[in-house]
Design a protein around this motif. Structure first.
Motif, PDB file in Angstrom:
ATOM      1  N   PHE A 141       0.847  -1.201   0.000  1.00  0.00           N
ATOM      2  CA  PHE A 141       0.000   0.000   0.000  1.00  0.00           C
ATOM      3  C   PHE A 141       0.883   1.252   0.000  1.00  0.00           C
ATOM      4  O   PHE A 141       0.662   2.192  -0.764  1.00  0.00           O
ATOM      5  N   GLY A 142       1.909   1.230   0.854  1.00  0.00           N
ATOM      6  CA  GLY A 142       2.838   2.366   0.918  1.00  0.00           C
ATOM      7  C   GLY A 142       3.582   2.544  -0.384  1.00  0.00           C
ATOM      8  O   GLY A 142       3.839   3.676  -0.830  1.00  0.00           O
ATOM      9  N   ASN A 143       3.904   1.456  -1.021  1.00  0.00           N
ATOM     10  CA  ASN A 143       4.659   1.491  -2.282  1.00  0.00           C
ATOM     11  C   ASN A 143       3.797   2.039  -3.426  1.00  0.00           C
ATOM     12  O   ASN A 143       4.269   2.794  -4.277  1.00  0.00           O
ATOM     13  N   GLN A 144       2.531   1.645  -3.443  1.00  0.00           N
ATOM     14  CA  GLN A 144       1.648   2.026  -4.554  1.00  0.00           C
ATOM     15  C   GLN A 144       1.100   3.448  -4.424  1.00  0.00           C
ATOM     16  O   GLN A 144       0.765   4.058  -5.432  1.00  0.00           O
ATOM     17  N   THR A 145       0.975   3.930  -3.211  1.00  0.00           N
ATOM     18  CA  THR A 145       0.372   5.267  -3.034  1.00  0.00           C
ATOM     19  C   THR A 145       1.480   6.333  -2.981  1.00  0.00           C
ATOM     20  O   THR A 145       1.673   6.994  -1.950  1.00  0.00           O
ATOM     21  N   ARG A 146       2.147   6.484  -4.097  1.00  0.00           N
ATOM     22  CA  ARG A 146       3.267   7.438  -4.171  1.00  0.00           C
ATOM     23  C   ARG A 146       2.813   8.854  -3.835  1.00  0.00           C
ATOM     24  O   ARG A 146       3.538   9.620  -3.229  1.00  0.00           O
ATOM     25  N   TRP A 147       1.574   9.193  -4.283  1.00  0.00           N
ATOM     26  CA  TRP A 147       1.059  10.546  -4.045  1.00  0.00           C
ATOM     27  C   TRP A 147       0.969  10.876  -2.540  1.00  0.00           C
ATOM     28  O   TRP A 147       1.032  12.015  -2.140  1.00  0.00           O
ATOM     29  N   LEU A 148       0.853   9.821  -1.740  1.00  0.00           N
ATOM     30  CA  LEU A 148       0.699  10.036  -0.300  1.00  0.00           C
ATOM     31  C   LEU A 148       2.013   9.807   0.447  1.00  0.00           C
ATOM     32  O   LEU A 148       2.424  10.617   1.289  1.00  0.00           O
ATOM     33  N   THR A 149       2.684   8.709   0.117  1.00  0.00           N
ATOM     34  CA  THR A 149       3.841   8.287   0.916  1.00  0.00           C
ATOM     35  C   THR A 149       5.180   8.558   0.238  1.00  0.00           C
ATOM     36  O   THR A 149       6.224   8.415   0.864  1.00  0.00           O
ATOM     37  N   GLY A 150       5.126   8.904  -1.016  1.00  0.00           N
ATOM     38  CA  GLY A 150       6.378   9.079  -1.766  1.00  0.00           C
ATOM     39  C   GLY A 150       6.894   7.769  -2.335  1.00  0.00           C
ATOM     40  O   GLY A 150       7.975   7.743  -2.935  1.00  0.00           O
ATOM     41  N   GLY A 151       6.165   6.700  -2.106  1.00  0.00           N
ATOM     42  CA  GLY A 151       6.567   5.391  -2.653  1.00  0.00           C
ATOM     43  C   GLY A 151       7.964   4.999  -2.210  1.00  0.00           C
ATOM     44  O   GLY A 151       8.335   5.230  -1.056  1.00  0.00           O
TER      45      GLY A 151
END
Lengths: 339, 235
Positions: A141-151
Motif C-alpha cells: 500500500f505504501g509502495n503504490q500510493t506514491r502521491w501520499l507516501t512518496g513510494g
C-alpha cells in the motif's frame, strides 16, 4: 563451638542484600549510560538516538512476543505506519512534534486493534502467516500510493517545530537524543508497571497455558487484543521518533526485514525482561555500525553468529550473562569463605 | 454463594468421537456429588464439558437458572463454575501469590482467606510454581478456583498422586470448604471410599452413561457392594 559452614553464612537470606544491590545496579545502569552518553559522545548522538528508537521498538515487541507469547512477523507494520503518520501529520496538519507523536501513537494503536481483532482468533503458523500478510499488504500500500507516501523515494519535506517551541532539532542531534530518551523512559515505566500488574501476570499465564486461563475466567482474546494494541501503539511511537529525528520516512520502515531485525534484537538481548530490548538493540546496532566500517557485509555474519550462540547457549539472551556472572561471583564468595 | 447444576441429555466428546452419551443429573444448591468409575469412562470429560473445554454435541447445562451450555469457557468460569483440573496446571514461572492474583475475580475469596485455609501457601507465596511439591501445587489449584467466585466447584481427582499425609490435609481442607461455604461440589475421584465419605450423592459412569446413582450412605463402607457396582462398571 562449631563454626558455621560457609553455606550457612551465605544462606539465601544473607545473599538477599547482594541480590538487591545487583537489581538496583541493573535498573540504574542503562539509564546512567544513556545520560552519560549525551555528555561524552556529542559527535555520536544521532547513533544514540537510533539505538533508543530501536530499543523502544524492541520493547514493544517484548510485550507481545516475550510476555504474551504472540509470535509475529508483522511488527514493522506498526512501526512504519507510526513513522508515516507522524510524517504526514507534520506535512499536512501541524509541524508540532508532540501532537504528531500522539497522532502516530493513536493511528498505529488503532491499526493494531483492527488487525489484531481480525487475526488473533488464529494461532501458530496461521497467525504467523497472517502477520506476514498484514505487513506485506501495508508495505505494498505504501509502495503504490506514491502521491501520499512518496513510494520507494520515501516521505520527504517534513517540517518539525521545536519541542515546546523551545528545543529545536539541531544538526548535532541533542534535542532528538533527549526527546528519544524521555519518550523511551516514559514507555519503559509504563511497560514495567503494566507487566507487574495482574494484567501483565495474566499475559504470562496466557503464554504458559491459555486453556487454564480461560478456565479461571480470563477473557483471553480480549487480553491479547489489548496488549497487541498497546504494543502497536508503542511501535508507532518508535516510528514517530524515527520520523521526527531524521525528517524522512523510508519504505523500509514497513518491510519484513525490519520485523526480522527487531526480532533478532529482542532475542539477542533476551525476551520477557524489558531490559533485554536495551541490550539486544544496543549490541546489534553497535556491532552493525563498527563491523560495517570494516566490511559492509561482514556485520551480518557477526550478528548471525551471535544469534546462533545466544539461541543455543543462552536461553534468556545476553541478559543471561548477568545472571551467570552473579552466580559465579556468589560461588566464588562461598568458596573463599570456606575454612 | 452456591447454585445448583442441572445437566440434561449431555452428549459430548472429541471431534466425532462420543465420550459422554446422553448424561443427565441434577446437583441441588449446596449439594455434593461423587463421580465414580474406572479409567477412561468419561469422568474427566464430564467436567471439561461442563467447563466448555470439550466439544458438546447436544444437551443442556443449567447453572442455577442460567443456561450455560453455549457460553465460552471464561464466561462459564465468570458465571460461577470453578474448575480444579487433574493436571493442576499451575503457572510455573509465576509465584504462588501471582498464580492466585491472576485468578481473582470480583466476589471471590480474598487471598488472606485462602492463606487461612492453606497456611502452607502463605509460607511459600514467593516461590514460583515450578518449585512447589505436588501437594502444594494442588493447594494452589484449589485456591485459584476459590478466588474465582465459584458457585459450583468441579474437582478432578484432586488427591491423585499425593502422599497419604498430604491427602489427609488436603481432604480436610475440602471438607472445610464444603462445610463452611456450602458450595455445590462435584468430585471425580478414584478412591471410592474417600469420595463417598465426602459427597452426599454418587453416580457411577460407564461408557459415557450413568449406570448407577444414589445417596453415598448406601455405598459407604459396603465394600462388597462398591466392588459389585464398580465391578459392573469394569465389566
Amino acid at each position: 563451638m562449631t563454626k558455621p559452614s560457609s553455606t550457612t553464612t551465605l544462606a539465601p537470606a544473607a545473599l538477599a542484600p547482594i541480590s538487591k544491590l545487583w537489581a538496583t545496579v541493573g535498573h540504574v545502569l542503562p539509564w546512567a549510560i544513556a545520560i552519560g552518553f549525551f555528555f561524552v559522545a556529542e559527535g555520536s548522538l544521532s547513533i544514540g538516538t537510533q539505538i533508543m528508537i530501536w530499543i523502544l521498538f524492541a520493547l514493544s515487541l517484548d510485550l507481545i512476543l516475550g510476555y504474551a507469547g504472540i509470535v509475529t512477523l508483522g511488527h514493522a507494520a506498526f512501526f512504519g505506519v507510526g513513522a508515516y503518520a507522524a510524517g504526514l501529520f507534520s506535512i499536512h496538519f501541524s509541524p508540532d512534534p508532540l501532537i504528531g507523536h500522539i497522532f502516530a501513537i493513536v493511528v498505529s494503536g488503532l491499526l493494531g486493534l483492527v488487525t489484531g481483532a481480525l487475526i488473533l482468533h488464529t494461532t501458530g503458523v496461521t497467525f504467523l502467516m497472517l502477520t506476514l500478510a498484514t505487513v506485506s499488504l501495508i508495505f505494498e500500500f505504501g509502495n503504490q500510493t506514491r502521491w501520499l507516501t512518496g513510494g520507494d523515494d520515501g516521505l520527504q519535506g517534513m517540517r518539525v517545530d521545536p519541542i515546546f517551541g523551545m528545543f529545536e532539532f539541531n544538526i548535532f542531534g541533542q534535542t532528538a537524543y533527549v526527546y528519544a530518551l524521555v519518550v523511551l523512559f516514559i514507555w519503559f515505566l509504563f511497560s514495567w508497571r503494566l507487566m507487574h500488574s495482574p494484567f501483565g501476570r495474566s499475559l504470562d499465564g496466557i503464554r504458559q497455558n491459555s486453556r487454564r486461563m480461560r478456565a479461571i475466567g480470563t477473557p483471553v482474546w480480549w487480553r491479547l487484543l489489548a496488549i497487541y494494541g498497546i504494543s502497536a501503539a508503542m511501535a508507532g511511537s518508535a516510528g514517530a521518533l524515527l520520523a521526527h529525528s531524521t525528517r524522512f520516512v523510508g519504505l523500509s520502515s514497513l518491510s519484513l526485514l525490519t520485523s526480522g531485525i527487531v526480532t533478532v534484537m529482542l532475542i539477542l538481548g533476551g525476551t520477557r525482561k524489558l531490559y533485554g530490548a536495551f541490550i539486544g538493540a544496543a549490541i546489534y546496532y553497535l556491532v552493525q555500525d563498527s563491523t560495517a566500517k570494516i566490511n559492509p557485509h561482514f556485520w551480518e555474519f557477526i550478528v548471525g553468529g551471535m544469534l546462533i550462540i545466544t539461541v543455543l547457549f543462552l536461553e534468556g539472551g545476553l541478559m543471561d550473562l548477568g545472571r551467570i556472572g552473579r552466580r559465579l561471583i556468589s560461588r566464588f564468595r562461598q568458596r573463599s569463605d570456606l575454612p | 454463594m452456591s447454585a445448583g447444576l442441572k445437566v440434561e441429555g449431555l452428549i459430548a466428546g472429541y471431534g466425532e468421537t462420543v465420550v459422554l452419551d446422553g448424561l443427565s443429573f441434577e446437583l441441588p444448591p449446596g449439594g455434593t456429588l461423587a463421580v465414580l468409575g474406572r479409567n477412561g469412562v468419561g469422568k474427566t470429560t464430564l467436567l471439561t464439558t461442563l467447563m466448555g473445554i470439550t466439544t458438546r454435541h447436544s444437551g443442556t447445562i443449567a447453572l442455577g437458572d442460567q443456561q450455560i451450555e453455549k457460553l465460552p469457557v471464561h464466561m462459564r468460569a465468570r458465571n460461577g463454575l470453578g474448575f480444579v483440573p487433574q493436571e493442576r496446571e499451575v503457572f510455573p514461572s509465576l509465584t504462588v501469590e501471582e498464580n492466585l492474583q491472576v485468578s481473582a475475580l470480583p466476589g471471590g475469596w480474598d487471598i488472606e482467606r485462602v492463606y487461612d485455609l492453606f497456611p502452607r501457601l502463605k509460607e511459600r507465596r514467593k516461590n514460583t510454581g515450578n518449585r512447589l511439591s505436588g501437594g502444594e501445587q494442588q493447594m494452589v489449584a484449589v485456591a485459584r478456583a476459590l478466588l474465582g467466585a465459584p458457585k459450583v466447584l468441579l474437582l478432578d481427582e484432586p488427591l491423585e498422586g499425593l502422599a497419604p499425609i498430604v491427602i489427609e490435609s488436603l481432604f480436610e481442607a475440602l471438607i472445610k470448604i464444603r462445610d463452611e461455604t456450602g458450595l455445590s461440589m462435584i468430585l471425580v475421584e478414584q478412591k471410592a471410599d474417600l469420595a463417598l465419605s465426602f459427597a452426599r450423592d454418587f453416580v457411577v459412569i460407564d461408557r459415557g452413561k450413568i449406570v448407577h446413582r444414589g445417596p453415598s450412605k448406601e455405598l459407604q463402607g459396603d465394600h462388597d457392594r462398591q466392588h459389585r457396582l464398580l465391578g459392573v462398571a469394569e465389566a
